[in-house]
Design a protein around this motif. Structure first.
Motif, PDB file in Angstrom:
ATOM      1  N   TYR A   6      -9.251  13.256  -2.205  1.00 56.28           N
ATOM      2  CA  TYR A   6      -8.269  12.431  -2.900  1.00 56.28           C
ATOM      3  C   TYR A   6      -8.886  11.181  -3.526  1.00 56.28           C
ATOM      4  O   TYR A   6      -8.190  10.405  -4.163  1.00 56.28           O
ATOM      5  CB  TYR A   6      -7.120  12.074  -1.960  1.00 56.28           C
ATOM      6  N   THR A  40       0.821  -1.207   0.000  1.00 58.69           N
ATOM      7  CA  THR A  40       0.000   0.000   0.000  1.00 58.69           C
ATOM      8  C   THR A  40       0.857   1.260   0.000  1.00 58.69           C
ATOM      9  O   THR A  40       0.542   2.237  -0.680  1.00 58.69           O
ATOM     10  CB  THR A  40      -0.940  -0.010   1.220  1.00 58.69           C
ATOM     11  N   LEU A  56       0.021  10.201  -3.455  1.00 53.13           N
ATOM     12  CA  LEU A  56      -0.560  10.586  -2.168  1.00 53.13           C
ATOM     13  C   LEU A  56       0.525  10.761  -1.108  1.00 53.13           C
ATOM     14  O   LEU A  56       0.382  11.527  -0.184  1.00 53.13           O
ATOM     15  CB  LEU A  56      -1.558   9.531  -1.678  1.00 53.13           C
ATOM     16  N   GLN A  57       1.605  10.008  -1.252  1.00 51.53           N
ATOM     17  CA  GLN A  57       2.689  10.111  -0.286  1.00 51.53           C
ATOM     18  C   GLN A  57       3.996  10.359  -1.014  1.00 51.53           C
ATOM     19  O   GLN A  57       4.108  10.169  -2.217  1.00 51.53           O
ATOM     20  CB  GLN A  57       2.790   8.819   0.535  1.00 51.53           C
ATOM     21  N   ALA A  92      -3.383   5.933   2.660  1.00 50.88           N
ATOM     22  CA  ALA A  92      -4.324   5.018   1.990  1.00 50.88           C
ATOM     23  C   ALA A  92      -4.512   3.775   2.840  1.00 50.88           C
ATOM     24  O   ALA A  92      -3.677   3.461   3.649  1.00 50.88           O
ATOM     25  CB  ALA A  92      -3.795   4.625   0.636  1.00 50.88           C
ATOM     26  N   PHE A 126      -6.640   5.438  -8.032  1.00 44.24           N
ATOM     27  CA  PHE A 126      -6.092   4.557  -7.014  1.00 44.24           C
ATOM     28  C   PHE A 126      -7.253   4.088  -6.147  1.00 44.24           C
ATOM     29  O   PHE A 126      -7.832   4.859  -5.402  1.00 44.24           O
ATOM     30  CB  PHE A 126      -5.057   5.349  -6.198  1.00 44.24           C
ATOM     31  N   GLU A 146       0.637  14.055   4.385  1.00 41.36           N
ATOM     32  CA  GLU A 146       0.432  13.065   3.335  1.00 41.36           C
ATOM     33  C   GLU A 146      -0.950  12.459   3.506  1.00 41.36           C
ATOM     34  O   GLU A 146      -1.570  12.593   4.545  1.00 41.36           O
ATOM     35  CB  GLU A 146       1.484  11.963   3.450  1.00 41.36           C
ATOM     36  N   VAL A 147      -1.396  11.788   2.469  1.00 37.62           N
ATOM     37  CA  VAL A 147      -2.679  11.112   2.550  1.00 37.62           C
ATOM     38  C   VAL A 147      -2.406   9.642   2.804  1.00 37.62           C
ATOM     39  O   VAL A 147      -1.598   9.026   2.114  1.00 37.62           O
ATOM     40  CB  VAL A 147      -3.475  11.273   1.244  1.00 37.62           C
ATOM     41  N   SER A 155       0.687   4.082  -2.781  1.00 38.26           N
ATOM     42  CA  SER A 155       0.380   5.463  -2.396  1.00 38.26           C
ATOM     43  C   SER A 155       1.401   6.425  -2.971  1.00 38.26           C
ATOM     44  O   SER A 155       1.066   7.543  -3.361  1.00 38.26           O
ATOM     45  CB  SER A 155       0.375   5.618  -0.876  1.00 38.26           C
TER      46      SER A 155
END
Lengths: 128, 298, 232, 248
Positions: D92, B43, B52-53, D248, B79, D245-246, B47
């Motif tokens: 997001y 994950t 996202l990261q 997940a 995603f 950060e997001v 990400s």
């Protein structure tokens, strides 16, 4: 046909085998277009790349020929190539296994030949 | 062209490393399975790819751009993951409509037909869906978006067996209809292996294997037989897995570097050679010890 | 003490916050299924408010106590004028054309005595002698200054004095006490902040109670006794 | 492979309309709060009486301030709430980046506060309408405003509400940045107030902050102050957002 996904034989070999059978039993004739990798992928629920690999084996063996932008077609000598290959590879492989099994079971040479002859005759009669 | 490329990617959370020195590239229009045990860093990796990261070090390129906080990457990537949230106040049909406004290639007809097929009521709120239905809905969004890079992280969690099968079939069919780059993460390889082209296996944040599924099936070979015979045969070879089998028997998995003749000789010595499925291979490769759970009890 | 004064707003704020959070979150996360109904709820609310605003624009003016409002300067002027007129009258000079005081009530009393005894314990009485043609009656007028509360003229609310004539005795009694409950709608602080005069957060709580007096017109031959002031 | 080219402004617009739909349930709390504020307003904000022997009076002030203050509190909380993870991550699920999220949040707050400002203004009228019917023994008077004053007041209400939303947004972002701020913020603010009260005998800090806006009689200067301070808060919030950060 359903693929045997748990079989020892890789899927692309199974695909190639299936296509060979289609050619042998004249479902697809010489100079006819064969299934595309996408059609095969959909039919057998496999990745198109795997299907392509099966097609490429046949192309390498000249069972199929490529037409740029149109896809793959059955070569004129397809049947002969397939039959020859099966005779050489498949049959001799099977015979080898048969012989090994016979040795392990202490079956004599004559006995083995008789068994094969009987079976051959029986299948031929059944097919009639 | 490579859609995704990672060079020496590392991600640190606090003191632990979620990813270490990960390098690989994913080609355009392929379905890659990201396989690894729970906590292997699947994950986290996804990400980072989805933007996202941010990686702690190393270089990540998606569509030749740095994905973090990148609008272009975001617009061309979808995603789908387990923690994905949609506003509860919106109905499913409103959500589909919104998704359609965001994604350039959105296929609304497909979305609506899938919704109907999986018996999801368009006027229902996302909140009231069960875990499995949420996964199903998310999957529909992921498929209908038809993004050039489509990422599914454990998409089938909570789905029942029938829906899983339908999903993989739908994924394949839509991939054929509209080829794109798909990454599918799962800890259950056997479920997805048929539709995959490549497998990227990671273990504890590191790359373990990255090859085609077909190559993986021939990567290793299983040998079983009397312990002594197996031991002598596998000596000085790369042993992937070894366990006792029956009385005085041993089953070992080694790299498949044997010639036909070699295998022939082994068979004559009474050893049994079996192929190792990709699923089992991944399991052996990602286990902590060569002996598996038995190691604990020995 | 300080802590206690802080505690009340803190508790209030905490209460409101938790209510909003609860509603907001329940709407968002749980089955507080408003979804499509939201449009109707919000629309309905806005419509109700709009109707209320329109109704209040129509109904309120009729319901409101119609009163004139004065600015602080005007109130000062009014007070100055009242004082001036009253002081002049105390000095024996009453201007009949004055506008500072309004006629609240007038009486016309038949009178044939030679002397008039006035008792007025709490109100000034001014007396003017008229000519003989007006013999046989006394004219009494109660004048009152302006009652201003919160810059609003509430003179109308006050009651007039009680006047009674018995023989030659005229007694002037205090009016029936008036009690006024007033509600003053003020615009919120954001409105008063930029309106003229009053500052944003300060109140202007001034009340002015106008003086009152009785003006008697007595026939020329009548002698008036008591605490009165002759004018003109 | 065809890649869609997107413009930030375009995504901000889409995120904004998505937020309008998805946060709509937050407005139920606004209705609720304004109803409560109307009830509270009946109490009258201050009372005074007096008079002479013959004339006594009792004045109750009914102001729209209570409704406005409650609405400001609502905006403050909404500001905090939209920074929470659940709301932040909704962005997001579709196309976004930090800038798009931030700008669409500001746009959402701007419009939510506009709605709140208008309903607060209208609620005041609803209250007055109810009051004249309920409190029958009262004579009512109204502070008369010119159209200009009314418009200025309406804009000022909006600016006040938006100011609180901005403060809430910044506070929320601070909390998202580090959970410890949930405790640090109130402790520091109330601690300083109480400390100041104990040390100097009176607490003027909050009052002074209040008069920075509340005593400004020039509407233009007031607007500049509010917009300036709000912008500062958003700039700080966006700095914090960049560190996040997001997950997940």
């Amino acid at each position: 046909m359903l693929l045997n996904l748990n079989s020892l034989t890789p899927i692309y070999i199974q695909i190639a085998d299936w296509l060979e059978n289609e050619i042998l039993n004249a479902s697809i004739n010489v100079d006819e277009k064969i299934y595309s990798q996408y059609q095969l992928a959909e039919m057998f629920n496999i990745n198109p790349a795997t299907a392509a690999k099966g097609l490429n084996i046949l192309a390498d063996e000249q069972v199929l020929y490529k037409k740029r932008g149109l896809g793959m077609f059955v070569s004129s000598g397809a049947r002969e190539i397939i039959l020859e290959k099966r005779k050489n590879q498949k049959l001799s492989g099977m015979v080898k296994e048969l012989a090994m099994e016979a040795v392990q079971l202490n079956v004599g040479e004559d006995e083995l030949v008789t068994l094969i002859k009987d079976m051959h005759r029986k299948i031929k009669e059944d097919m009639k | 062209m490579n859609v995704v490329s990672c060079q020496g990617v590392m991600k640190r959370y606090g003191r632990g490393n979620a990813l270490r020195n990960l390098s690989f590239t994913l080609a355009e229009n392929s379905i890659t399975g990201l396989i690894g045990r729970n906590g292997a860093g699947k994950t986290t990796l996804l990400s980072i790819i989805a933007g996202l990261q941010k990686q702690t070090s190393g270089e990540v390129r998606v569509f030749s751009e740095n994905p973090f906080n990148n609008l272009k990457v975001s617009a061309n990537t979808i995603f789908i993951h387990g923690n994905m949230t949609f506003p509860a106040a919106m109905t499913l049909s409103e959500l589909l409509q919104t998704a359609g406004s965001f994604y350039h290639n959105w296929n609304n007809q497909l979305a609506e037909r899938l919704l109907e097929y999986f018996s999801l009521d368009p006027s229902q709120n996302h909140n009231n869906l069960s875990k499995g239905m949420k996964s199903t809905f998310n999957m529909i969004v992921g498929l209908a978006a038809r993004c050039p890079l489509t990422i599914f992280d454990e998409p089938t969690s909570g789905m029942d067996a029938g829906v899983r099968k339908d999903f993989y079939r739908a994924l394949l069919k839509d991939y054929i209809a509209s080829p794109r780059t798909i990454i599918l993460s799962s800890h259950l390889l056997n479920e997805v292996e048929d539709i995959l082209e490549d497998i990227l296996l990671i273990k504890e944040g590191e790359k373990c294997l990255h090859m085609t599924v077909e190559d993986m099936k021939e990567y290793a070979i299983g040998i079983s037989g009397p312990a002594a015979a197996v031991e002598s045969w596998i000596a000085e070879r790369e042993i992937i897995h070894q366990q006792t089998a029956g009385v005085n028997g041993t089953y070992a998995v080694v790299r498949n570097v044997f010639s036909e003749e070699g295998l022939e000789r082994a068979r004559l010595q009474g050893l049994e050679m079996t192929p190792v499925s990709a699923d089992s291979l991944c399991m052996y490769l990602t286990s902590k010890t060569k002996g598996g759970i038995d190691h604990v009890f020995s | 003490m300080i802590i206690v004064t802080f505690l009340i707003p803190i508790i209030l704020i905490a209460g409101i916050m938790s209510v909003v959070m609860l509603l907001f979150k329940s709407g968002q996360r749980r089955g507080f299924n408003l979804g499509g109904k939201m449009k109707w709820i919000l629309g309905g609310y806005t419509v109700i408010l709009l109707i209320a605003a329109m109704l209040s624009a129509v109904i309120l003016p009729a319901k409101l106590t119609s009163g004139k409002t004065y600015s602080t300067e005007q109130i000062e002027q009014i007070q100055d004028e009242e004082t001036r007129v009253f002081d002049e009258a105390m000095n024996g000079k009453y201007d009949p054309g004055q506008t500072a005081f309004n006629k609240k009530k007038s009486w016309s009393l038949p009178f044939s005595e030679r002397t008039l005894t006035v008792s007025a314990p709490s109100i000034s009485v001014f007396v003017e002698h008229t000519d003989h043609s007006k013999d046989g009656s006394i004219e009494a007028v109660y004048y009152t200054g302006k009652f201003i509360i919160e810059r609003i003229d509430v003179t109308d609310k006050s009651n007039p004095i009680e006047l009674s004539l018995a023989g030659s005795d005229l007694s002037v009694n205090n009016p029936i006490p008036t009690e006024v409950n007033m509600g003053l709608f003020q615009a919120g602080f954001a409105f008063s902040q930029f309106s003229d005069g009053t500052g944003g957060m300060s109140f202007d709580s001034e009340a002015t109670f106008g003086l009152g007096f009785v003006y008697l017109k007595v026939p020329a031959g009548v002698e008036v006794k008591g605490d009165v002031t002759y004018v003109n | 492979m065809y890649l869609a080219e997107v413009k930030l402004s375009n995504i901000v617009k889409k995120q904004y309309s998505y937020k309008l739909k998805s946060y709509s349930s937050g407005f139920t709390s606004l209705i609720f709060i304004q109803m409560i504020a109307i009830l509270f307003s009946f109490n009258g904000s201050s009372m005074m009486g007096g008079g002479s022997e013959t004339f006594s009076y009792d004045v109750k002030y009914f102001t729209g301030s209570m409704i406005l203050v409650f609405t400001m509190l609502w905006a403050f909380i909404v500001g905090i709430l939209i920074t929470t993870k659940a709301y932040r991550n909704d962005d997001y699920s579709f196309v976004t980046n930090q800038a798009a999220s931030q700008y669409s949040n500001i746009l959402f707050l701007l419009s939510a506060c506009a709605f709140a400002g208008v309903t607060a203004f209208l609620s005041t009228h609803l209250f007055q309408l109810i009051a004249v019917f309920v409190l029958k023994d009262h004579s009512f008077m109204m502070q008369q405003l010119t159209v200009g004053e009314m418009l200025k007041g309406l804009c000022a209400s909006y600016l006040y509400i938006f100011l609180l939303a901005s403060i809430g947004y910044f506070a929320g972002m601070l909390i998202q940045f580090n959970r410890a701020f949930v405790f640090i913020l109130p402790v520091v603010i109330f601690g300083l107030l109480i400390l100041e009260g104990v040390v100097t005998g009176e607490s003027t800090m909050l009052f002074k902050t209040g008069i920075f806006f509340g005593d400004e009689t020039s509407f233009v200067l007031f607007a500049i102050k509010v917009i300036g301070v709000s912008s500062l808060f958003y700039a700080a919030a966006s700095f914090l957002l960049r560190q996040m950060e997001v997950k997940a």
